[in-house]
Design an enzyme around this catalytic site. Sequence first.
Site, mmCIF file in Angstrom:
data_model
loop_
_atom_site.group_PDB
_atom_site.id
_atom_site.type_symbol
_atom_site.label_atom_id
_atom_site.label_comp_id
_atom_site.label_asym_id
_atom_site.label_seq_id
_atom_site.Cartn_x
_atom_site.Cartn_y
_atom_site.Cartn_z
ATOM 1 N N THR A 169 124.514 41.534 -49.594
ATOM 2 C CA THR A 169 125.843 41.047 -49.187
ATOM 3 C C THR A 169 126.153 39.801 -49.976
ATOM 4 O O THR A 169 125.244 39.091 -50.413
ATOM 5 C CB THR A 169 125.817 40.636 -47.689
ATOM 6 O OG1 THR A 169 125.619 41.773 -46.900
ATOM 7 C CG2 THR A 169 127.116 39.986 -47.265
ATOM 8 N N ASP A 186 132.134 40.535 -49.242
ATOM 9 C CA ASP A 186 132.268 41.798 -49.970
ATOM 10 C C ASP A 186 132.269 42.907 -48.920
ATOM 11 O O ASP A 186 132.269 42.627 -47.718
ATOM 12 C CB ASP A 186 131.107 41.972 -50.968
ATOM 13 C CG ASP A 186 129.812 42.335 -50.262
ATOM 14 O OD1 ASP A 186 129.239 43.396 -50.573
ATOM 15 O OD2 ASP A 186 129.386 41.553 -49.389
ATOM 16 N N ARG A 201 130.259 46.029 -49.165
ATOM 17 C CA ARG A 201 129.249 47.073 -49.374
ATOM 18 C C ARG A 201 128.145 46.949 -48.332
ATOM 19 O O ARG A 201 127.567 45.873 -48.150
ATOM 20 C CB ARG A 201 128.667 46.971 -50.775
ATOM 21 C CG ARG A 201 127.512 47.953 -51.024
ATOM 22 C CD ARG A 201 126.942 47.806 -52.418
ATOM 23 N NE ARG A 201 127.870 48.328 -53.432
ATOM 24 C CZ ARG A 201 127.589 48.359 -54.732
ATOM 25 N NH1 ARG A 201 126.451 47.877 -55.176
ATOM 26 N NH2 ARG A 201 128.464 48.857 -55.590
ATOM 27 N N LYS A 215 132.775 42.860 -42.821
ATOM 28 C CA LYS A 215 131.711 41.887 -42.560
ATOM 29 C C LYS A 215 132.221 40.611 -41.911
ATOM 30 O O LYS A 215 131.422 39.746 -41.558
ATOM 31 C CB LYS A 215 130.993 41.536 -43.868
ATOM 32 C CG LYS A 215 130.357 42.753 -44.487
ATOM 33 C CD LYS A 215 129.442 42.412 -45.629
ATOM 34 C CE LYS A 215 129.020 43.695 -46.326
ATOM 35 N NZ LYS A 215 128.165 43.473 -47.469
ATOM 36 N N GLY A 227 122.731 40.453 -43.468
ATOM 37 C CA GLY A 227 121.481 40.810 -42.812
ATOM 38 C C GLY A 227 121.587 42.212 -42.265
ATOM 39 O O GLY A 227 122.331 43.045 -42.758
ATOM 40 N N SER A 286 122.436 38.259 -50.538
ATOM 41 C CA SER A 286 121.755 38.436 -51.818
ATOM 42 C C SER A 286 122.627 37.971 -52.987
ATOM 43 O O SER A 286 122.130 37.585 -54.036
ATOM 44 C CB SER A 286 121.370 39.900 -52.009
ATOM 45 O OG SER A 286 122.530 40.694 -51.955
ATOM 46 N N ASP A 306 125.548 41.181 -58.454
ATOM 47 C CA ASP A 306 124.479 41.483 -57.514
ATOM 48 C C ASP A 306 124.580 42.952 -57.119
ATOM 49 O O ASP A 306 125.642 43.437 -56.763
ATOM 50 C CB ASP A 306 124.616 40.580 -56.265
ATOM 51 C CG ASP A 306 123.665 40.975 -55.164
ATOM 52 O OD1 ASP A 306 124.085 40.999 -53.996
ATOM 53 O OD2 ASP A 306 122.489 41.253 -55.481
ATOM 54 N N SER A 342 125.710 43.814 -53.468
ATOM 55 C CA SER A 342 127.102 43.573 -53.054
ATOM 56 C C SER A 342 128.013 44.401 -53.934
ATOM 57 O O SER A 342 127.702 44.669 -55.096
ATOM 58 C CB SER A 342 127.482 42.107 -53.218
ATOM 59 O OG SER A 342 126.506 41.276 -52.680
#
Lengths: 237, 251
Positions: free
Chosen positions: B17, B33, B35, B49, B63, B145, B182, B185
């Site tokens: 994330t 984001d 995903r 999110k 998480g 991340s 990343d 994400s």
Amino acid sequence: MGDSQYSFSLTTFSPSGKLVQIEHALTAVGSGQTSLGIKASNGVVIATEKKLPSILVDETSVQKIQILTPNIGVVYSGMGPDSRVLVRKSRKQAEQYNLLYKEAIPVTQLVRETAAVMQEFTQSGGVRPFGVSLLVAGYDDKGPQLYQVDPSGSYFSWKASAMGKNVSNAKMFLEKRYTDDMELEDAIHTAILTLKGLLVFEGQISGKNIEIGVIEADRTFRVLTAAQIEDYLQEVE
Amino acid sequence: MLTKKGLKPPGYLKTGTTIVGVVCKDCVVLGADTRATAGSIVADKNCEKIHNMAPNILCCGAGTAADTEAVTDNISSQLKLHRYHTGRESRVVTALTLLKSHLFRYQGHVSAALVLGGVDVTGPHLHTIYPHGSTDTLPFATMGSGSLAAMAIFESEYREGLTRDEGVNLVTKAICSGIFNDLGSGSNVDICVIEKGKTEYLRNHLTPNPRTYISSKGYTFSKKTEVLHTKITPLKELVDVVQVGGDAMEE
């Protein structure tokens, strides 16, 4: 509920089959300040007189009409502290229902759960019944609804109802004036006229000594401000 | 002692994330984001999110999705009851304390890393909350991340006293940095702007990853399938329907 010493219920049957404690609780309600509710075709109004024990009491700190959920409100007749306990429990139950079902609690469900709490206190050890009757006003998918819940835990749906002092006069007045196709504005006027007619106000009926709560098709329960009540009072004059 | 026996202690989980928050002049901008990953598989290409804690407080969660959802729902419920009881608007520090107490009680087993932001009577606030229950109060924050990619953008471009639009642009840039750099994400950018008395949720504010292979004409097969042979068998001929004497079915 209660100590081991009080594991027996204090509400017990009399030989004639009555629960005397509940009758006494209803008497306590009957000597409380008058409150009433009217279900209109497009909303519900609940109102109560707000008679303070002395002119020195800060009337802005007293609020008898409480919100339970965004679309359900409640008013009581009887013992204020008892009503606070019930309001707190009801709010929690409504929130738990919401958490579990991700849905706003329907009015009937909340009334049922509140009534169940009141009934518990007539059968548990070491406790007494609640000395309040509640008028629950709500608007959900089934439309506007008005319920009365008594200390025994029984509940009824009403088109219009009153509780507390002068209840028979109030009900007579409401019976005469109630019509099935009444709109909310008429209902508010009727509520004010009922309170005005029945009650002996020390001074004048004003925005400071009555409380009015309404809910309409927007499903948002709100308590009217003193200024808004004054406007309605002027319309009624 | 347990480590000697070979038990690996739970390490800090950096999860798939990118979530960020920034305090602007009189407002807070949160970004995330969209995903959701299950290992190396993208489980949800457009998940939400940014969670609601109160009308004036929102929380981004990184998480384990179930943990962030459950913990924000629970605390949001508690805040609502508290609002009814006090008759006042919820404060960000109240949400913060309820969340951190809950997470500490579970000693890090509730894998929720949150960015909490809101505006209350005391002003705009932004906090980060770690799975073990520690918190930070910051002018700009990133978690997940993609936090390093997003933080790189913040550290180079953040200034005090950003306006609402500058804040939204900065957050968008930071989330995009996470999305593109990343693997955990991706997809779209969700933004939320919280000001005094007003909350704007800009779902899919930016969609830099549209599906490009769908033909606008719809999919057509180039050659019709030939019908070689037709045989119709009415099922009535295969089955004998017999009425048993008496009641067909007892209720």
